[in-house]
Design an enzyme around this catalytic site. Sequence first.
Site, short mmCIF file in Angstrom:
data_model
loop_
_atom_site.label_atom_id
_atom_site.label_comp_id
_atom_site.label_asym_id
_atom_site.label_seq_id
_atom_site.Cartn_x
_atom_site.Cartn_y
_atom_site.Cartn_z
N ASP A 156 0.84 -1.20 0.00
CA ASP A 156 0.00 0.00 0.00
C ASP A 156 0.88 1.25 0.00
OD1 ASP A 156 -2.37 1.53 0.26
OD2 ASP A 156 -2.26 1.48 2.45
N HIS A 173 -7.06 9.95 5.08
CA HIS A 173 -6.39 8.96 5.92
C HIS A 173 -6.43 9.41 7.38
CE1 HIS A 173 -4.14 8.21 2.01
NE2 HIS A 173 -4.69 7.05 2.29
N GLY A 193 -8.80 5.88 2.74
CA GLY A 193 -9.35 6.67 3.83
C GLY A 193 -10.71 6.19 4.25
N GLY A 194 -10.92 4.87 4.25
CA GLY A 194 -12.24 4.32 4.56
C GLY A 194 -12.62 4.35 6.03
N SER A 195 -11.62 4.26 6.93
CA SER A 195 -11.95 4.25 8.35
C SER A 195 -12.68 5.52 8.74
CB SER A 195 -10.67 4.12 9.19
OG SER A 195 -10.03 2.89 8.94
N ASN A 223 -10.01 0.43 1.34
CA ASN A 223 -8.90 0.35 2.28
C ASN A 223 -9.33 0.66 3.71
OD1 ASN A 223 -7.42 -0.01 -0.06
ND2 ASN A 223 -5.78 1.38 0.57
#
Length: 281
Positions: free
Chosen positions: A82, A178, A207-209, A228
């Site tokens: 990544d 992110h 930057g999914g979190s 991700n």
Amino acid sequence: MSLVTLENALSKIGKESYGIGAFNVANMEMVMGAIKAAEELKSPIILQVAEGRLRYSPLHLIGPAMIAAAKAASIPVVVHLDHGFSMEVIAQALELGFSSVMFDGSAYVLEKNIDMTNEVKKMAKKYGASVEAEIGKVGGSEGDYKSVEMLITSVADAKTFYENTQVDALAIAIGTAHGHYKEQPKLQFKRLEEITQIIDCPLVLHGGSGLTPDDFKNCIQHKIKKVNIATASFENIAHKVGEVAKRSKNNTFFQYLDAVLEATYENVKNHILIFGSQNKG
């Protein structure tokens, strides 16, 4: 099913509406927890480590553990680098046996990003590995690298970039970041639709979190195929380890390792169910 390329895993989605989770790992217990969740739910999965985290998880140590876990798994597993920035690290990942690498040239002008991405494609082709690239800039900070401002992906740039690279997956910036969100993100679904109408390439959400389940599902319906997840896993681990520490002052080292595995398993399982990839492996 074992170790597969990113191109192989994403191509299996076809016209179905689900996404494959790409989960950053930092040690063996995280690898084990992620695989445990994916096998239980019969889901394909992407294990990845970011170049910006290699100070904590040296590639020559974490890489072989990821690859060994993938080869022993009962479901398809992509082992992915990544946010690769340096050619040296990308080359090392390929030599170790990673089935996919990301070259992040988003800090460069478009022409240089295209040229360097094509160099990475030549490197990866020798190993039969896939290549992900990035256009635009996802905000926040990835690993130990300096935080960057968000730059929403241009439709014209995405078109030019893909026509000149034909990468296996393309990360685009549509309003995610992110790390931690300072406020609720405003995702640019119109821009996502515009990009999917002009290029036929699997798209990646970084930057999914921190996004809501509905955010994820909307992105997947708009043809995001790789999602991700990093911060959510690391935060759940910190919480679980903290709970173990509070319960007793006489915990063993192995109780903390169990907490890392279990926290990863919980987070990966939760996201797989949101992404709808269960029983797709």
